[in-house]
Motif scaffolding. Structure first.
Motif, PDB file in Angstrom:
ATOM      1  N   GLN A  35       7.942  -3.236   1.459  1.00 16.20           N
ATOM      2  CA  GLN A  35       8.316  -1.888   1.511  1.00 16.20           C
ATOM      3  C   GLN A  35       8.220  -1.382  -0.052  1.00 16.20           C
ATOM      4  OE1 GLN A  35      12.322  -1.830   3.235  1.00 16.20           O
ATOM      5  NE2 GLN A  35      13.248  -0.214   1.503  1.00 16.20           N
ATOM      6  N   ILE A  36       8.030  -0.257  -0.202  1.00 19.10           N
ATOM      7  CA  ILE A  36       7.907   0.612  -1.337  1.00 19.10           C
ATOM      8  C   ILE A  36       9.248   1.505  -1.297  1.00 19.10           C
ATOM      9  CG2 ILE A  36       6.407   1.992  -2.630  1.00 19.10           C
ATOM     10  CD1 ILE A  36       4.146   1.361  -1.024  1.00 19.10           C
ATOM     11  N   ASP A  37       9.796   1.535  -2.483  1.00 14.53           N
ATOM     12  CA  ASP A  37      11.042   2.289  -2.697  1.00 14.53           C
ATOM     13  C   ASP A  37      10.754   3.163  -4.162  1.00 14.53           C
ATOM     14  OD1 ASP A  37      13.428  -0.498  -1.936  1.00 14.53           O
ATOM     15  OD2 ASP A  37      12.927   1.448  -0.808  1.00 14.53           O
ATOM     16  N   ILE A  38      10.882   4.447  -3.763  1.00 14.42           N
ATOM     17  CA  ILE A  38      10.590   5.533  -4.978  1.00 14.42           C
ATOM     18  C   ILE A  38      11.804   6.260  -5.082  1.00 14.42           C
ATOM     19  CG2 ILE A  38       8.701   7.465  -5.706  1.00 14.42           C
ATOM     20  CD1 ILE A  38       7.455   4.971  -5.063  1.00 14.42           C
ATOM     21  N   PRO A  39      12.390   6.188  -6.292  1.00 16.60           N
ATOM     22  CA  PRO A  39      13.402   6.803  -6.788  1.00 16.60           C
ATOM     23  C   PRO A  39      12.750   8.412  -7.103  1.00 16.60           C
ATOM     24  CG  PRO A  39      13.392   5.159  -8.419  1.00 16.60           C
ATOM     25  CD  PRO A  39      12.053   5.155  -7.392  1.00 16.60           C
ATOM     26  N   THR A  40      13.578   9.751  -6.697  1.00 18.37           N
ATOM     27  CA  THR A  40      12.624  10.985  -7.243  1.00 18.37           C
ATOM     28  C   THR A  40      13.966  11.731  -7.340  1.00 18.37           C
ATOM     29  OG1 THR A  40      11.546  12.439  -6.391  1.00 18.37           O
ATOM     30  CG2 THR A  40      12.549  11.203  -4.686  1.00 18.37           C
ATOM     31  N   PRO A  41      13.673  12.978  -8.368  1.00 19.36           N
ATOM     32  CA  PRO A  41      14.575  13.836  -8.569  1.00 19.36           C
ATOM     33  C   PRO A  41      14.624  14.822  -7.271  1.00 19.36           C
ATOM     34  CG  PRO A  41      12.992  14.192 -10.164  1.00 19.36           C
ATOM     35  CD  PRO A  41      12.508  12.929  -9.132  1.00 19.36           C
ATOM     36  N   LEU A  42      13.625  14.866  -6.474  1.00 16.78           N
ATOM     37  CA  LEU A  42      13.378  15.873  -5.180  1.00 16.78           C
ATOM     38  C   LEU A  42      14.655  15.610  -4.347  1.00 16.78           C
ATOM     39  CD1 LEU A  42       9.838  15.185  -4.459  1.00 16.78           C
ATOM     40  CD2 LEU A  42      10.960  17.089  -5.629  1.00 16.78           C
ATOM     41  N   SER A  43      15.224  16.829  -3.832  1.00 17.11           N
ATOM     42  CA  SER A  43      16.107  16.651  -2.559  1.00 17.11           C
ATOM     43  C   SER A  43      15.537  16.046  -1.499  1.00 17.11           C
ATOM     44  CB  SER A  43      16.676  18.266  -2.338  1.00 17.11           C
ATOM     45  OG  SER A  43      15.505  18.758  -1.697  1.00 17.11           O
ATOM     46  N   GLU A  44      16.299  15.740  -0.350  1.00 20.88           N
ATOM     47  CA  GLU A  44      15.705  15.024   0.784  1.00 20.88           C
ATOM     48  C   GLU A  44      14.914  16.051   1.390  1.00 20.88           C
ATOM     49  OE1 GLU A  44      18.694  12.641   3.059  1.00 20.88           O
ATOM     50  OE2 GLU A  44      19.958  13.510   1.703  1.00 20.88           O
ATOM     51  N   GLN A  45      15.086  17.203   1.633  1.00 22.38           N
ATOM     52  CA  GLN A  45      14.570  18.244   2.166  1.00 22.38           C
ATOM     53  C   GLN A  45      13.065  18.389   1.497  1.00 22.38           C
ATOM     54  OE1 GLN A  45      17.380  18.852   1.248  1.00 22.38           O
ATOM     55  NE2 GLN A  45      18.407  18.900   3.141  1.00 22.38           N
ATOM     56  N   ASP A  46      13.022  18.363   0.167  1.00 23.00           N
ATOM     57  CA  ASP A  46      11.740  18.696  -0.641  1.00 23.00           C
ATOM     58  C   ASP A  46      10.741  17.333  -0.505  1.00 23.00           C
ATOM     59  OD1 ASP A  46      12.238  21.085  -1.542  1.00 23.00           O
ATOM     60  OD2 ASP A  46      13.206  20.347  -3.537  1.00 23.00           O
ATOM     61  N   ALA A  47      11.377  16.037  -0.458  1.00 23.36           N
ATOM     62  CA  ALA A  47      10.846  15.063  -0.393  1.00 23.36           C
ATOM     63  C   ALA A  47      10.223  14.632   1.111  1.00 23.36           C
ATOM     64  CB  ALA A  47      11.568  13.687  -0.505  1.00 23.36           C
ATOM     65  N   ALA A  48      10.997  15.090   2.217  1.00 22.89           N
ATOM     66  CA  ALA A  48      10.460  15.094   3.407  1.00 22.89           C
ATOM     67  C   ALA A  48       9.368  16.165   3.659  1.00 22.89           C
ATOM     68  CB  ALA A  48      11.634  15.726   4.394  1.00 22.89           C
ATOM     69  N   ARG A  49       9.346  17.520   3.022  1.00 24.58           N
ATOM     70  CA  ARG A  49       7.999  18.348   3.127  1.00 24.58           C
ATOM     71  C   ARG A  49       6.795  17.639   2.506  1.00 24.58           C
ATOM     72  NH1 ARG A  49      10.195  22.100  -0.120  1.00 24.58           N
ATOM     73  NH2 ARG A  49      11.474  22.702   1.580  1.00 24.58           N
ATOM     74  N   SER A  82       7.120   4.200   8.656  1.00 24.09           N
ATOM     75  CA  SER A  82       8.553   4.867   8.557  1.00 24.09           C
ATOM     76  C   SER A  82       8.882   5.238   7.048  1.00 24.09           C
ATOM     77  CB  SER A  82       9.533   3.858   9.205  1.00 24.09           C
ATOM     78  OG  SER A  82       9.161   3.308  10.476  1.00 24.09           O
ATOM     79  N   ILE A  83       9.680   6.204   7.133  1.00 20.94           N
ATOM     80  CA  ILE A  83      10.236   6.652   5.735  1.00 20.94           C
ATOM     81  C   ILE A  83      11.671   6.878   5.975  1.00 20.94           C
ATOM     82  CG2 ILE A  83      10.075   8.692   4.002  1.00 20.94           C
ATOM     83  CD1 ILE A  83       6.979   8.064   6.442  1.00 20.94           C
ATOM     84  N   ALA A  84      12.500   6.339   4.815  1.00 20.55           N
ATOM     85  CA  ALA A  84      13.857   6.768   4.890  1.00 20.55           C
ATOM     86  C   ALA A  84      14.302   7.395   3.600  1.00 20.55           C
ATOM     87  CB  ALA A  84      14.630   5.513   5.066  1.00 20.55           C
ATOM     88  N   LEU A  85      14.996   8.393   3.812  1.00 24.20           N
ATOM     89  CA  LEU A  85      15.155   9.233   2.746  1.00 24.20           C
ATOM     90  C   LEU A  85      16.715   9.169   2.311  1.00 24.20           C
ATOM     91  CD1 LEU A  85      13.477  12.470   3.875  1.00 24.20           C
ATOM     92  CD2 LEU A  85      12.699  11.130   2.062  1.00 24.20           C
ATOM     93  N   THR A  86      16.996   8.477   1.209  1.00 23.34           N
ATOM     94  CA  THR A  86      18.502   8.169   0.944  1.00 23.34           C
ATOM     95  C   THR A  86      19.112   8.868  -0.090  1.00 23.34           C
ATOM     96  OG1 THR A  86      18.083   5.878   1.658  1.00 23.34           O
ATOM     97  CG2 THR A  86      20.014   6.047   0.597  1.00 23.34           C
ATOM     98  N   PRO A  87      20.051   9.600  -0.115  1.00 21.44           N
ATOM     99  CA  PRO A  87      20.440  10.431  -1.229  1.00 21.44           C
ATOM    100  C   PRO A  87      20.953   9.627  -2.389  1.00 21.44           C
ATOM    101  CG  PRO A  87      22.152  10.718   0.542  1.00 21.44           C
ATOM    102  CD  PRO A  87      20.959  10.156   0.902  1.00 21.44           C
ATOM    103  N   THR A  88      20.772   9.795  -3.771  1.00 22.26           N
ATOM    104  CA  THR A  88      21.255   8.971  -4.764  1.00 22.26           C
ATOM    105  C   THR A  88      22.200   9.630  -5.530  1.00 22.26           C
ATOM    106  OG1 THR A  88      19.547  10.153  -5.959  1.00 22.26           O
ATOM    107  CG2 THR A  88      18.863   7.895  -5.151  1.00 22.26           C
TER     108      THR A  88
END
Length: 140
Positions: A35-49, A82-88
């Motif tokens: 599994q790869i985990d990438i912390p990002t400053p993007l919102s969940e919607q921007d990351a999903a796009r 699979s991709i999971a988007l978890t708010p930080t």
């Protein structure tokens, strides 16, 4: 007529080839399953796009373990990425990418290199989108 030392060289070359091929298969299998985990400053919607744009028309969205799940359209027994988007917190999210469903043949994941490559290129895209200096370091 070949000499004895030429036969020995060929035997060594074949053995080295088999070792290299086995090593590549092991690396591919391990990388495809991790599994790869990438912390990002993007919102969940921007990351999903970004995720949606990355998979394109040759991959189809399917039901699965993540928020977004993709499988290639034209591959029999292909794995599901699979991709999971978890708010930080207030800003950003963590994007987790893994291979959730796959079939095996002789204990090896089928299309492992495809899953590994797709996961890694998505991770690279997320990193370079959110951290432009990373793009220069990778030389792209």
């Amino acid at each position: 007529m070949t000499s004895d030392w030429e036969e020995r060289i060929m035997e060594v070359m074949v053995i080295l080839f088999i070792i290299a091929l086995t090593g590549w298969a092991i690396v591919t299998q391990v990388k495809a399953r991790e599994q790869i985990d990438i912390p990002t400053p993007l919102s969940e919607q921007d990351a999903a796009r970004i995720v949606f744009d990355h998979f394109g028309p040759l991959w189809t969205q399917v039901a699965g373990a993540g928020h977004l799940n993709y499988r290639p359209k034209f591959r029999a027994g292909a794995p599901t990425v699979s991709i999971a988007l978890t708010p930080t917190g207030m800003h950003g999210c963590t994007v987790s990418i893994w291979t959730s469903t796959f079939s095996t043949r002789y204990g090896l994941m089928t299309h492992a290199q495809l899953a590994w490559r797709k996961k890694q290129t998505l991770a690279d895209k997320l990193v370079t989108t959110t951290h432009p200096s990373a793009q220069r370091r990778q030389g792209t």
